[in-house]
Write an enzyme that holds these catalytic residues in place. Structure first.
Site, short mmCIF file in Angstrom:
data_model
loop_
_atom_site.label_atom_id
_atom_site.label_comp_id
_atom_site.label_asym_id
_atom_site.label_seq_id
_atom_site.Cartn_x
_atom_site.Cartn_y
_atom_site.Cartn_z
N ALA A 77 0.83 -1.21 0.00
CA ALA A 77 0.00 0.00 0.00
C ALA A 77 0.87 1.26 0.00
O ALA A 77 0.47 2.30 -0.53
CB ALA A 77 -0.93 -0.01 1.21
N GLU A 86 12.11 -10.49 -9.61
CA GLU A 86 13.51 -10.93 -9.71
C GLU A 86 14.21 -10.85 -8.35
O GLU A 86 14.97 -11.72 -7.96
CB GLU A 86 14.28 -10.07 -10.71
CG GLU A 86 13.76 -10.13 -12.14
CD GLU A 86 12.67 -9.09 -12.42
OE1 GLU A 86 11.86 -8.80 -11.52
OE2 GLU A 86 12.63 -8.59 -13.56
N1 THU Z 1 8.08 -5.45 -11.74
C1 THU Z 1 8.79 -6.60 -11.53
O1 THU Z 1 8.39 -7.46 -10.74
N2 THU Z 1 9.95 -6.77 -12.22
C2 THU Z 1 10.47 -5.85 -13.08
O2 THU Z 1 11.60 -5.98 -13.47
C3 THU Z 1 9.62 -4.74 -13.54
C4 THU Z 1 8.50 -4.40 -12.63
C5 THU Z 1 6.85 -5.24 -10.97
C6 THU Z 1 6.95 -4.17 -9.93
C7 THU Z 1 5.50 -3.79 -9.76
O3 THU Z 1 4.92 -4.69 -8.82
C8 THU Z 1 4.87 -4.05 -11.11
O4 THU Z 1 5.81 -4.86 -11.82
C9 THU Z 1 4.61 -2.79 -11.90
O5 THU Z 1 5.73 -2.00 -11.99
#
Ligand code: THU
Length: 171
Positions: A77, A86
């Site tokens: 939140a 990752e």
């Molecule tokens: N996100 C990832 O899990 N990995 C990335 O490399 C890019 C972005 C996630 C973070 C957030 O929860 C959602 O994607 C939107 O940005």
């Protein structure tokens, strides 16, 4: 207009045996390992906690000991507190004692695929060789693969620092 794959990157398909064979021989993976990276990252995506972005990301990494470790994004939140897939996967792997990683896979629900964010690239850099393949799967099972050094050129890593216990500056 829907987004398309950038020209300078070669799109491959996990449904095309020739593509998978090329990827595997280039990066020293078996077809089974590739398949597990694909399936694992897609399955991990289903575990994402992303009520704010609704953007699911799954990641599976192959450790040198042959173990696959997966994670997904976990949002909060208080938005900046959320963590990418990752980093969840690497945090699990490292704290479970795995050392050395042979491949990283990331799966999302978009096409062309998402690539690891800048913070994740640096996080991965801590634990992986610069030649490590990062396989980015799109919603259709097509993928791009790039070495870590291509995603993070001229990177800063642990070897730049003085050995622990030794000061890096002289008085
Ligand atoms: N996100 C990832 O899990 N990995 C990335 O490399 C890019 C972005 C996630 C973070 C957030 O929860 C959602 O994607 C939107 O940005």
């Amino acid at each position: 207009m829907s987004a398309s794959y950038p020209d300078r990157y070669q799109k491959s398909s996990s449904a095309n045996p020739a593509d998978v064979e090329t990827t595997c021989s280039t990066y020293g993976l078996t077809k089974d390992e590739f398949e597990q990276l694909h399936k694992g990252s897609v399955a991990a995506k289903a575990t994402a906690y992303c009520p704010y972005s609704q953007f699911r990301v799954g990641s599976t990494i192959l450790a040198a000991d042959g173990v696959f470790i997966s994670g997904a994004n976990v949002e909060n939140a208080a938005y900046p507190v959320g963590t990418c897939a990752e980093r969840v996967a690497f945090g699990k792997a490292v704290t479970e004692g795995h050392k050395g990683f042979r491949a990283v896979a990331v799966a999302t629900d978009i096409a062309p695929p998402a690539s690891p964010c800048g913070m994740c690239r640096q996080f991965i850099r801590e634990f992986c060789d610069l030649k490590t393949p990062i396989i980015m799967f799109d919603k259709n099972g097509d993928y791009l693969v790039q070495k870590l050094e291509e995603l993070l050129p001229l990177s800063f890593g642990p070897e730049a620092l003085p050995p622990p216990g030794r000061p890096g500056v002289s008085a």
